[in-house]
Design a protein around this motif. Structure first.
Motif, PDB file in Angstrom:
ATOM      1  N   LEU A 110       3.448  10.206  -9.401  1.00 54.22           N
ATOM      2  CA  LEU A 110       2.766  10.429 -10.667  1.00 54.22           C
ATOM      3  C   LEU A 110       2.016  11.750 -10.676  1.00 54.22           C
ATOM      4  CD1 LEU A 110       1.524   6.793 -11.301  1.00 54.22           C
ATOM      5  CD2 LEU A 110       3.095   8.093 -12.748  1.00 54.22           C
ATOM      6  N   ARG A 111       1.431  12.105  -9.535  1.00 50.17           N
ATOM      7  CA  ARG A 111       0.741  13.388  -9.450  1.00 50.17           C
ATOM      8  C   ARG A 111       1.728  14.521  -9.709  1.00 50.17           C
ATOM      9  NH1 ARG A 111      -3.111  12.098  -5.450  1.00 50.17           N
ATOM     10  NH2 ARG A 111      -4.926  11.295  -6.536  1.00 50.17           N
ATOM     11  N   ALA A 112       2.879  14.398  -9.075  1.00 51.61           N
ATOM     12  CA  ALA A 112       3.901  15.427  -9.255  1.00 51.61           C
ATOM     13  C   ALA A 112       4.309  15.511 -10.714  1.00 51.61           C
ATOM     14  CB  ALA A 112       5.110  15.124  -8.377  1.00 51.61           C
ATOM     15  N   GLN A 113       4.432  14.354 -11.348  1.00 46.14           N
ATOM     16  CA  GLN A 113       4.850  14.362 -12.746  1.00 46.14           C
ATOM     17  C   GLN A 113       3.789  14.984 -13.645  1.00 46.14           C
ATOM     18  OE1 GLN A 113       6.091  10.591 -14.320  1.00 46.14           O
ATOM     19  NE2 GLN A 113       6.851  11.509 -16.207  1.00 46.14           N
ATOM     20  N   CYS A 114       2.529  14.698 -13.329  1.00 40.12           N
ATOM     21  CA  CYS A 114       1.447  15.293 -14.114  1.00 40.12           C
ATOM     22  C   CYS A 114       1.469  16.812 -13.982  1.00 40.12           C
ATOM     23  CB  CYS A 114       0.097  14.749 -13.653  1.00 40.12           C
ATOM     24  SG  CYS A 114      -0.280  13.099 -14.258  1.00 40.12           S
ATOM     25  N   GLU A 115       1.647  17.280 -12.773  1.00 39.10           N
ATOM     26  CA  GLU A 115       1.720  18.722 -12.575  1.00 39.10           C
ATOM     27  C   GLU A 115       2.875  19.312 -13.370  1.00 39.10           C
ATOM     28  OE1 GLU A 115      -1.580  19.471 -10.286  1.00 39.10           O
ATOM     29  OE2 GLU A 115      -0.164  20.900 -11.115  1.00 39.10           O
ATOM     30  N   SER A 165      10.693  19.254  -6.728  1.00 38.57           N
ATOM     31  CA  SER A 165       9.829  18.183  -6.224  1.00 38.57           C
ATOM     32  C   SER A 165      10.564  16.855  -6.110  1.00 38.57           C
ATOM     33  CB  SER A 165       8.591  18.025  -7.116  1.00 38.57           C
ATOM     34  OG  SER A 165       8.954  17.666  -8.420  1.00 38.57           O
ATOM     35  N   ARG A 176       3.112  23.326  -2.960  1.00 41.29           N
ATOM     36  CA  ARG A 176       4.406  23.407  -2.327  1.00 41.29           C
ATOM     37  C   ARG A 176       4.990  24.763  -2.674  1.00 41.29           C
ATOM     38  NH1 ARG A 176       8.245  18.312  -3.069  1.00 41.29           N
ATOM     39  NH2 ARG A 176       6.298  17.257  -2.636  1.00 41.29           N
ATOM     40  N   MET A 226       0.834  -1.203   0.000  1.00 40.71           N
ATOM     41  CA  MET A 226       0.000   0.000   0.000  1.00 40.71           C
ATOM     42  C   MET A 226       0.868   1.252   0.000  1.00 40.71           C
ATOM     43  SD  MET A 226      -3.469  -0.777   2.169  1.00 40.71           S
ATOM     44  CE  MET A 226      -2.719  -1.175   3.708  1.00 40.71           C
ATOM     45  N   LEU A 238       0.061  13.689 -21.443  1.00 41.69           N
ATOM     46  CA  LEU A 238       0.710  14.992 -21.361  1.00 41.69           C
ATOM     47  C   LEU A 238       2.072  14.973 -22.048  1.00 41.69           C
ATOM     48  CD1 LEU A 238      -0.218  15.954 -17.706  1.00 41.69           C
ATOM     49  CD2 LEU A 238      -1.139  16.913 -19.813  1.00 41.69           C
ATOM     50  N   LEU A 258      -3.351   7.888 -13.557  1.00 36.11           N
ATOM     51  CA  LEU A 258      -2.294   8.883 -13.588  1.00 36.11           C
ATOM     52  C   LEU A 258      -1.241   8.545 -14.629  1.00 36.11           C
ATOM     53  CD1 LEU A 258      -2.001   9.513  -9.770  1.00 36.11           C
ATOM     54  CD2 LEU A 258      -2.634  11.196 -11.493  1.00 36.11           C
ATOM     55  N   LEU A 282       2.069   1.730  -3.527  1.00 39.67           N
ATOM     56  CA  LEU A 282       1.026   2.316  -4.382  1.00 39.67           C
ATOM     57  C   LEU A 282       0.837   3.790  -4.061  1.00 39.67           C
ATOM     58  CD1 LEU A 282      -1.739  -0.455  -4.471  1.00 39.67           C
ATOM     59  CD2 LEU A 282      -0.175   0.214  -6.302  1.00 39.67           C
ATOM     60  N   ALA A 283       0.806   4.093  -2.761  1.00 39.05           N
ATOM     61  CA  ALA A 283       0.595   5.476  -2.351  1.00 39.05           C
ATOM     62  C   ALA A 283       1.738   6.358  -2.847  1.00 39.05           C
ATOM     63  CB  ALA A 283       0.476   5.558  -0.836  1.00 39.05           C
ATOM     64  N   HIS A 284       2.936   5.839  -2.749  1.00 37.84           N
ATOM     65  CA  HIS A 284       4.098   6.597  -3.194  1.00 37.84           C
ATOM     66  C   HIS A 284       4.056   6.799  -4.700  1.00 37.84           C
ATOM     67  CE1 HIS A 284       8.389   7.139  -4.313  1.00 37.84           C
ATOM     68  NE2 HIS A 284       8.317   7.991  -3.325  1.00 37.84           N
ATOM     69  N   GLU A 285       3.629   5.771  -5.387  1.00 37.69           N
ATOM     70  CA  GLU A 285       3.489   5.840  -6.836  1.00 37.69           C
ATOM     71  C   GLU A 285       2.491   6.933  -7.220  1.00 37.69           C
ATOM     72  OE1 GLU A 285       5.597   3.874  -8.008  1.00 37.69           O
ATOM     73  OE2 GLU A 285       5.245   3.938 -10.178  1.00 37.69           O
ATOM     74  N   VAL A 286       1.410   6.976  -6.493  1.00 34.22           N
ATOM     75  CA  VAL A 286       0.394   7.999  -6.754  1.00 34.22           C
ATOM     76  C   VAL A 286       0.990   9.384  -6.583  1.00 34.22           C
ATOM     77  CG1 VAL A 286      -1.735   9.036  -5.880  1.00 34.22           C
ATOM     78  CG2 VAL A 286      -1.595   6.568  -6.192  1.00 34.22           C
ATOM     79  N   LEU A 287       1.731   9.524  -5.501  1.00 32.40           N
ATOM     80  CA  LEU A 287       2.364  10.803  -5.196  1.00 32.40           C
ATOM     81  C   LEU A 287       3.302  11.245  -6.314  1.00 32.40           C
ATOM     82  CD1 LEU A 287       2.264  12.573  -2.666  1.00 32.40           C
ATOM     83  CD2 LEU A 287       4.376  11.490  -1.929  1.00 32.40           C
TER      84      LEU A 287
END
Lengths: 230, 230
Positions: free
Chosen positions: A150-155, A172, B77, A140, B157, B150, A143-148
């Motif tokens: 990927l979100r940063a990469q999308c931004e 980041s 951030r 978990m 993107l 994501l 997965l959570a880290h992956e989400v984090l």
DNA sequence: CGTACTTTTGAATCGCATCAAATCTGGTGG
DNA sequence: CCACCAGATTTGATGCGATTCAAAAGTACG
């Protein structure tokens, strides 16, 4: 990442358990594997694929959870007109994680180069998730880290200019305004959604205006404001 | 997404349990909440924030897992020079999921507009993950799905042209070459990493060359090859 | 009916992609 | 050891496409 070549048996053109590779060494080099219980690693298939070989296809019933140990596997989806869309380029670490939930693969997986892959049977994987508290927590967390990430990469990819993306990356991904690149600049450019030329040029420009300082693979954001209006 | 305005008590400028909002209706409208056990929802704080209010700050000890029920919360951030980097714009659904693993928040959270938020205490959340098998599976499935989504967005993107991104969106988010937009085109443009002008223009152009067909919020990819060399 | 917002189109500009090519690098084989 | 090769790195010139600025028309809501 260890690059492998010429270690496979020419006699076996499909994936097979290797006898040539030093899986010990490879496994030691892949951090994602550290969290996997040994008994789960024991039942995993050690597969090797040549460039172009297919690991699984869209709609296939789940055979297991994969982990790239060396090389590169691409998850692709074929469009109506034959165009391939790359959903993910996995160089190390798990891929097709989502499939553990759905029971089917949602795309094709093809080895982009000669690759070594671990396949953990879904049954055993789920069992381990259910029984092994530490593994479940690690999974978990993964997965959570992956989400984090990927979100940063999308931004980052949402930023319009090369300079913005570079600075965002350092802020980041790096620590305290500094990153040490572990990949080639060409690969970094791809990760930033830029051509390598654009990356080189912008990097040079950012150095010139004092925004950042480059020392080999060590890139530091200058403390002074710089001329940039990011 | 339900937009709320003017429902808060002027006397309480900080977040508080609402007595004006119809949380029942809001919660019913947010699909992410369906997977949460009722007893977990029962212990959750129902918070409301005005635009600009801070939910938590970087480094704060974990107070709980959040879920946006209405409005928008941004994870940001602050860079050295004061520039804000938006890590995530949460409009509905969970955010700061990764923090459940680390125990600390890794960024600031600020309400971008008047928002309704559910805060589930970390303790209860972890307990539910440990004891409730269905919830745990749902949570892992949620994370896995998030990863999938994501990854697809990152790939999208990474595409260089507006036309490519639009087609990719329809093929990966839609079903059988068709999507029904649930957001405004302006919001869609932001999701695609484009200005709204670029989206409008490209949409018109793709209609003109027969690549796709637009009918209000229903956008369909034409079966014929089209003229596009995506 | 007026306000605020999205939608739509236009014109000018800028930044990145593209194509091209030279240099540098690490690793291979003679 | 050196020639060689494949790849990364670096620089240049050009064009396209998206951004930007601007503005008009449409739409939802009170």
């Amino acid at each position: 990442m260890i690059v492998i070549a010429y270690w496979y048996d020419r006699d076996h053109m499909t994936a097979h358990v290797s006898h040539r590779m030093d899986w010990q060494e490879l496994i030691a080099s892949e951090p994602a594997l550290a969290t996997i219980p040994l008994r789960l690693r024991a039942v995993a298939d050690h597969l090797e694929f040549e460039a172009g070989e297919t690991l699984f296809r869209l709609g296939d019933r789940l055979k297991g959870v994969f982990c790239v140990v060396a090389g590169e596997v691409r998850l692709i989806r074929r469009a109506r007109n034959g165009t391939e869309i790359v959903l993910q380029r996995a160089r190390g670490g798990f891929f097709a994680e989502a499939s553990i939930g759905t029971g089917k693969y949602h795309c094709d997986a093809v080895a982009a180069e000669t690759s070594a892959v671990l396949r953990i049977p879904a049954q055993a994987f789920r069992a381990a998730l259910a029984t092994d508290v530490r593994f479940r927590d690690a999974w978990m967390a993964h997965l959570a880290h992956e989400v984090l990430t990927l979100r940063a990469q999308c931004e980052r990819l949402g930023l319009k200019t090369a300079a913005q993306r570079i600075v965002h990356y350092i802020e980041s991904e790096g620590a305290d305004g500094m990153v040490t690149l572990t990949e080639s600049r060409k690969a970094w450019a791809a990760e930033l959604g830029l051509t390598h030329e654009a990356l080189y040029r912008t990097l040079r420009q950012l150095q010139a205006d004092g925004t950042l300082h480059v020392d080999a693979n060590r890139i530091t954001l200058s403390h002074r404001k710089g001329a940039g209006r990011w």
